[in-house]
Scaffold this active site. Structure first.
Site, short mmCIF file in Angstrom:
data_model
loop_
_atom_site.label_atom_id
_atom_site.label_comp_id
_atom_site.label_asym_id
_atom_site.label_seq_id
_atom_site.Cartn_x
_atom_site.Cartn_y
_atom_site.Cartn_z
N HIS A 1 1.35 -40.97 -15.14
CA HIS A 1 0.92 -40.33 -13.89
C HIS A 1 2.00 -39.40 -13.33
O HIS A 1 2.30 -39.44 -12.13
CB HIS A 1 0.54 -41.40 -12.86
CG HIS A 1 -0.49 -40.97 -11.89
ND1 HIS A 1 -0.33 -39.89 -11.05
CD2 HIS A 1 -1.73 -41.47 -11.60
CE1 HIS A 1 -1.40 -39.76 -10.27
NE2 HIS A 1 -2.27 -40.71 -10.60
N HIS B 1 -6.26 -47.62 -11.31
CA HIS B 1 -5.00 -47.69 -12.07
C HIS B 1 -4.51 -49.12 -12.27
O HIS B 1 -3.33 -49.43 -12.09
CB HIS B 1 -3.93 -46.86 -11.38
CG HIS B 1 -4.21 -45.39 -11.33
ND1 HIS B 1 -4.95 -44.74 -12.31
CD2 HIS B 1 -3.87 -44.43 -10.42
CE1 HIS B 1 -5.04 -43.45 -12.01
NE2 HIS B 1 -4.40 -43.24 -10.88
N GLU C 1 -3.59 -36.00 -16.33
CA GLU C 1 -3.46 -37.30 -16.99
C GLU C 1 -4.41 -37.37 -18.19
O GLU C 1 -5.63 -37.31 -18.04
CB GLU C 1 -3.79 -38.42 -16.01
CG GLU C 1 -2.99 -38.38 -14.71
CD GLU C 1 -3.75 -39.02 -13.57
OE1 GLU C 1 -4.10 -40.21 -13.70
OE2 GLU C 1 -4.01 -38.33 -12.56
#
Length: 357
Positions: A189, A118, A321
């Site tokens: 997220h 991420h 996601e």
């Protein structure tokens, strides 16, 4: 390639004075969008996070369907720091924290064992965004990520537009431009629980995918998609999330449950996924321009954070996601995530809520 109109707005945002190296502000901005049905979405500038999403149930009672903190300052100390965050520069994992682009190797910050997850140690979720509300229903979030941010090349100007519609849908539209070749994979997220609280294992889930990406023990895709047929990953027909999560399966063992990317069947008519709660009657449909959907069943939640709806206990929220595939910069057979100067990154996803009696 001619610039899309959004590019002009993104470039303008680049001069807003945002500093993406800075940790989230000591006094984050909070903005709430509302519609006539009573639905509301609250965001904060700390990571451009979706803090709260209130949706009416079958009795008209508002249910908090997104896990989040009451105080935006708590996100910096969260043990699972991605609650509701806008993720970048690269959603999901990049193997070994490095990739090659145009013959040059780029080394990223490692924050997930041997990998980058991420966006790295100070990804977009930790950065202060500029928020601009446009009426009751639209929020524009802007960020400038400098060249070398967490090791990624190029100055990236990002604009995310969140729209709450009158039909109880939350639209997420992403745009970005760069001054050097780079890789981009943006997503949100949000951690969902359509019951409002408690276990998510009774949620009925459909994912419109004939295949998924098997992973190694560090959750990096092995390369080729595998059919979901005959596996615990077959959600083509709606199944309870918990119906097969405990079976003996190497992929489930690697992820400690579901933490895998599904290769979506492209269809203008069918949603990418549908989730339903019998308890509240709330149904969530997801539509996206993205090729993949990461399904995460809350396997690393340990009850260490006090959220608005209670402790973040094991599997009390799930994530869906919308994104490109994990480790695409190192896997040439996957859809490309390369963005070059003069081109515009664009992605759109819709989370549509309704009531099933």
């Amino acid at each position: 390639m001619k610039y899309h109109p959004i590019v002009l707005l993104i470039i303008a945002a680049a001069f807003c004075g945002c500093n993406s190296r800075k940790r989230a502000s000591a006094e984050p901005v909070m903005i709430t969008l509302k519609n006539a049905s009573g639905m509301s979405a609250t965001f904060c500038s700390n990571g451009a996070r979706l803090m709260s999403l209130l949706v009416p149930d079958r009795n008209g009672k508002l249910v908090e369907v997104v896990a989040g903190f009451e105080n935006p300052l708590d996100y910096d100390s969260a043990t699972e720091p991605y609650f509701g965050a806008t993720i970048g520069r690269y959603g999901n994992r990049i193997a070994g924290g490095k990739f090659r682009l145009d013959g040059k190797e780029f080394k990223l910050s490692l924050n997930n064992g041997p990998n980058t997850l991420h966006g790295g140690k100070t990804g977009f979720q930790y950065q202060s965004w500029e928020l601009s509300q446009q009426g009751d229903s639209v929020l524009i979030c802007s960020l400038v990520s400098p060249d070398g941010d967490n090791g990624f090349p190029g100055k990236l100007s990002v604009r995310v537009t969140y729209t709450l519609t009158s039909s109880n849908s939350l639209l997420m539209e992403y745009g970005a431009v760069t001054d050097q070749p780079t890789v981009v994979n943006l997503t949100n997220h949000a951690f969902f629980n359509l019951n409002g609280s408690g276990s998510i294992l009774d949620h009925q889930l459909m994912i419109n995918a004939n295949s998924f990406l098997p992973v190694d023990s560090t959750l990096i895709p092995l390369g080729s998609p595998a059919p979901v047929k005959g596996t615990p990953f077959d959600f083509r027909i709606s199944e309870a999330i918990g119906s097969r999560i405990g079976v003996k399966d190497q992929q489930l063992r690697f992820g400690k449950g579901y933490d895998h990317n599904f290769v979506l069947n492209k269809s203008k008519l069918m949603p990418a996924a549908v989730v339903y709660s019998e308890k509240t009657g709330i149904e969530m449909k997801i539509f996206t321009s993205e090729p993949g959907l990461q399904f995460y069943s809350g396997n690393f939640m340990k009850g260490e954070n006090q959220l608005r709806s209670g402790k973040d206990d094991f599997r009390t929220a799930f994530c869906l996601e919308t994104q490109h595939f994990p480790d695409s910069p190192n896997q040439p057979k996957f859809p490309s995530t390369v963005l070059r100067p003069g081109h515009t990154y664009h992605s759109k996803s819709i989370y549509a809520f309704s009531i099933e009696k």
